[in-house]
Write an enzyme that holds these catalytic residues in place. Structure first.
Site, PDB file in Angstrom:
ATOM      1  N   GLU A  67      10.095 -21.785 -19.556  1.00 30.89           N
ATOM      2  CA  GLU A  67      11.528 -21.481 -19.708  1.00 30.89           C
ATOM      3  C   GLU A  67      12.386 -22.745 -19.746  1.00 30.89           C
ATOM      4  OE1 GLU A  67      12.420 -18.681 -16.560  1.00 30.89           O
ATOM      5  OE2 GLU A  67      11.783 -16.998 -17.799  1.00 30.89           O
ATOM      6  N   GLU A  71       7.090 -12.309 -20.680  1.00 31.82           N
ATOM      7  CA  GLU A  71       7.643 -11.697 -19.470  1.00 31.82           C
ATOM      8  C   GLU A  71       8.541 -10.521 -19.837  1.00 31.82           C
ATOM      9  OE1 GLU A  71       9.537 -14.233 -16.620  1.00 31.82           O
ATOM     10  OE2 GLU A  71       7.909 -15.712 -16.621  1.00 31.82           O
TER      11      GLU A  71
END
Length: 843
Positions: A181, A250
């Site tokens: 991320e 995710e």
């Protein structure tokens, strides 16, 4: 809980079974390609240290039974290298054992090495010693950081290679992730961000794992790294190259719980909608974060203020039990998608509009055709024409048609049963006859207020906490002594003297002359603390002891590693009535890292200094408590109910079950009894437990317990009554199902010929946990029943025969299935669409 026999059998399989995993893993524009074949893959995250090795085989099996192909896990650097060049891969840290168990179950692995993980994990998974390397800057084009990151990443890769765990060696690992991320925050790192990402990609590829690497949330991930999506919805995501597949690393099954927050949950209808939409629009790899969330044992939670429970509203709950209907409905979604796999892997979808907010996606190759029909309106149902047939699409749902004709599943219509869990409470003094039982009482030791260790040191001014403690402990004492003359203005004010303290966080307790004067705490949105505490000072010597504490270190954001903690000031004594003030901030303070009891080994229960008397001190700060207890009988998962305690940490047989904080209450507002799944989900949309402790129950793994002679140790910071502690064993309460005449048949019936399917009715099925049978029918109604599991009621019409029919079909059996039709129950209201709602008990 998996028994010892099953665990031994699994270990035997590990030793004797020959692997059947891939030799080659590549990718193209459509999918991950395993041994030359494109694959539609369903994955789920299980973090090995958030459960115990005894739990792993059962968690993995439930994942497989739920339709997963892949288990995804991070690798936690700070667990494995707590001291530079000193490694720990034992117990819950045994990642190799965990991956071999995944392989033994026949599942693949996605290994997210990072090594930054975020994960609501302490310091984002980085070891604290990293912070003290000269010249280091985290997650940027910085040579000291890159050297350490490469060293650890290479160590993990080498370990996997030595164990032959990569698919290129016949092992289960088909994917690895580098970084995590970074694209969310890389702009803050300026010009150094892009070369860092290019370096990380090149470094990873050169490690030659033989399997693809991914970067999530990194739109500029360099070839051949696959960039992937994280979020509640990823159907609109497009990879940065037409040579890369559409992957979702995710899919958030819920959200994490902070101390001081209400409990978030995500309706399964919305989660299933998001999953189906992703595969509808070209996705071929999707991962649930989390599939089993587990527990933040010890001091592993980050945040700050992340609770000990990391349940995450996952399909398999914190205690390792399936959460229904979430687990069952998603299992059915996976089965339905796999029925479309041949078409999905063959081609890109042809997407067309069937009306406002209604969309069809068709996958067709030769004679094989599969379709998805989506109604993305968040309010109105729609009836659409597709291929000459009519279909009713509930709002915010996807219908899956494996043959482009018949609906095998609609994401808003649940065939799976609902389970309402309950906790059976029992006192800790279950064996008062035993001298080793909790009934024989508690003992205690007072933690000294202020400075008590020889390692204490003095410095001018106020020190930042993390740089001082290196996170060796949650606790740092700040202590100062001062002489106040009899004619000081403060003494004229008496109790109107105010101690003003400002801290970067996360919480603090102020003691004046050895007595607790007041406390302050931050929250998950703002960790800083500012308090004004009325105090009483006396002529002569006065001691101010400030206990500052952390509740998990920052784990996310640009430069998160530089986020400070502790009392950095100012610290002042202010006279309210006369305006006098003394600024203590720059004076000489004495510091103590950690507690005396931590250094004395009190968490293990050892020490000859425990006091056992009839007058147990209660509701007083800074006390260590100890007792012995017998484990609750049976195999049901166990929690400790901390009602009556304040804040601290607990250990069972020397192992920390985590921080407890039942006095941190969630806000009164924002919760709903039921949450409308229609419309975009967010972390604050569906909340429960308002006005109650954020966390009251704390998981105690069965494998940490002996039948008798267990030791429980508590460190209580602010005051509590340990005699109120109770065990809570996780039970199945009610089991329910609610199925309408318009529900598709169970997915497993798709294998029947089309004529038999057409002649079949919707079916309601119920099944008790293993070794239990249906003991009673709490509710049964065929017609227009209302409500949800645990609160069903009869609607305007109801068959008088429903309860007796269900009783005859179900009671005494481990499971039962009932056709939802007028041929079973008669027709209590002609011309009305009917459904069957049933609630049962198992015993």
């Amino acid at each position: 809980m998996t028994g010892r026999r099953e665990i031994l059998a699994l270990v035997f399989c590990l030793v004797t079974a020959t692997t059947t995993f891939a030799a080659t893993v590549t990718y193209d524009n459509r999918a991950i390609v395993i041994d030359g074949k494109r694959r539609v893959l369903v994955s789920g995250s299980i973090h090995y240290p958030r459960s115990t090795p005894d739990m792993w085989p059962d968690l993995i099996q439930k994942s497989k039974d739920g339709g997963l192909d892949v288990i995804e896990t991070y690798v936690f650097w700070n667990l494995h290298e707590p001291v530079r060049n000193q490694y720990n891969f034992e117990g819950r840290n045994d990642v190799v054992k965990f991956l071999k168990l995944v392989a033994a179950a026949g599942l693949y692995v996605h290994l997210r090495i990072g090594p930054y993980v975020c994960a609501e994990w302490n310091y984002g998974g980085f070891p604290l010693w990293l912070h003290f390397i000269p010249g280091i800057k985290f997650r940027t084009d910085n040579e000291p950081f890159k050297a350490e990151m490469q060293r650890f990443t290479a160590k993990i890769v080498d370990m996997m290679k030595q164990e032959k765990l990569y698919a290129s060696q016949g092992g289960p690992i088909i994917l690895s992730q580098i970084e995590n991320e970074y694209g969310n925050i890389d702009s803050a790192y300026g010009a150094a961000a892009k070369p860092y990402i290019k370096w990380a990609a090149d470094m990873a590829v050169k490690l030659d794992t033989g399997v693809p690497w991914v970067m999530c949330q990194q739109s500029d991930a360099p070839d051949p790294i696959i960039n992937t999506c994280n979020g509640f919805y990823c159907d609109q995501f497009t990879p940065n190259s037409n040579k890369k597949p559409k992957m979702w690393t995710e899919n958030w099954s819920g959200w994490f719980l902070p101390f001081g927050g209400a409990v978030p949950y995500r309706p399964v209808e919305d989660l299933a909608f998001a999953v189906a939409r992703f595969y509808q629009r070209g996705g071929t790899f999707q991962n649930y974060y989390m599939y089993h969330g587990g527990t933040n044992f010890g001091r592993t939670s980050g945040g700050p203020f992340i609770a000990t429970s990391y349940d995450y509203d996952s399909p398999v709950d914190e205690y390792g039990l399936v959460r229904q209907p979430k687990w069952g409905h998603l299992r059915d979604v996976h089965k339905a998608i796999k029925l479309c796999e041949e078409a999905l892997i063959a081609t890109d979808p042809t997407i067309s509009s069937l009306g406002p907010n209604v969309e069809a996606a068709v996958y067709k190759t030769g004679s094989v055709c599969s379709a998805f029909l989506a109604n993305i309106d968040d309010k109105s149902d729609a009836t659409v024409k597709f291929n000459g047939n009519s279909y009713l699409l509930p709002a915010w749902s996807v219908s899956i048609l494996p043959d482009c004709k018949n609906v095998v599943l609609n994401t808003a219509k649940i065939n799976s049963q609902t389970v309402i869990p309950s906790f059976m409470h029992e006192s800790l003094n279950t064996n008062a006859d035993s001298t080793d039982s909790i009934g024989s009482g508690w003992s205690w030791i007072n933690e000294p207020v202020g400075i008590s260790k020889a390692s204490a040191f003095s410095k001018l001014g106020l020190l930042e906490q993390i740089n001082t403690t290196a996170d060796q402990s949650d606790y740092l004492w700040y202590s100062i002594s001062m002489d106040i003359k009899g004619d000081e203005p403060f003494l004229q004010d008496g109790s109107q003297t105010v101690l003003h303290v400002e801290s970067l966080g996360h919480s603090l307790h102020a003691f004046i002359n050895g007595k607790l004067a007041g406390s302050g705490t931050g929250n998950s949105g703002n960790a800083k603390v500012k308090v004004d505490i009325p105090v009483t000072v006396v002529p002569g010597k006065n001691t101010i002891d400030l206990l500052s504490l952390t509740v998990g270190l920052q784990n996310y954001g640009a430069f998160f590693d530089l986020t400070g903690a502790g009392i950095t000031g100012p610290v002042k004594l202010n006279g309210l009535n006369n305006g006098s003030s003394i600024d203590l901030s720059s004076q000489q303070w004495t510091y103590q890292i950690g507690l005396q009891g931590e250094d004395s080994g009190l968490p293990s229960g050892s020490s000859s200094h425990w006091i056992s008397q009839s007058s147990l001190p209660k509701n007083q700060p800074l006390i260590w408590y100890k007792t012995n207890f017998d484990a609750p009988s049976g195999n049901a998962p166990i929690a400790l109910d901390f009602t009556g305690m304040g804040k601290g940490e607990a250990w069972v047989n020397g192992q920390s079950i985590g921080r407890y904080w039942p006095t941190y209450i969630a806000p009164n507002g924002g919760c709903t009894d039921t949450c409308n799944y229609r419309g975009a989900y967010s972390a604050n949309k569906c909340l429960k437990n308002c006005g109650k402790p954020s966390q009251q129950l704390y998981h105690v793994p069965r494998s940490w317990l002996k039948p008798s002679g267990n030791v429980l140790v508590l460190f209580e910071e602010i005051g509590g009554d340990p005699t109120q502690l109770a065990f809570a064993t996780r039970q199945t309460g009610s089991l329910c199902s609610h199925v309408s005449e318009t529900h598709p048949l169970p997915v497993d019936m798709w294998s029947l010929d089309s004529k038999t399917r057409r002649a079949s009715n919707s079916t309601l099925s119920l099944s008790c946990p293993s070794n239990q049978v249906i003991s009673s029918i709490k509710f049964a109604s065929y017609g227009t029943p209302l409500g949800t599991c645990g609160s069903f009621s009869h609607g305007r019409c109801s068959s008088a025969k429903a309860r007796s029919i269900v009783h005859k079909a179900c009671v005494g059996s481990a499971s039962c299935s009932i056709g939802v039709s007028t041929s079973t129950f008669g027709d209590p209201c002609k011309g009305v669409k009917k459904s069957l709602a049933v609630e049962i008990s198992c015993a």
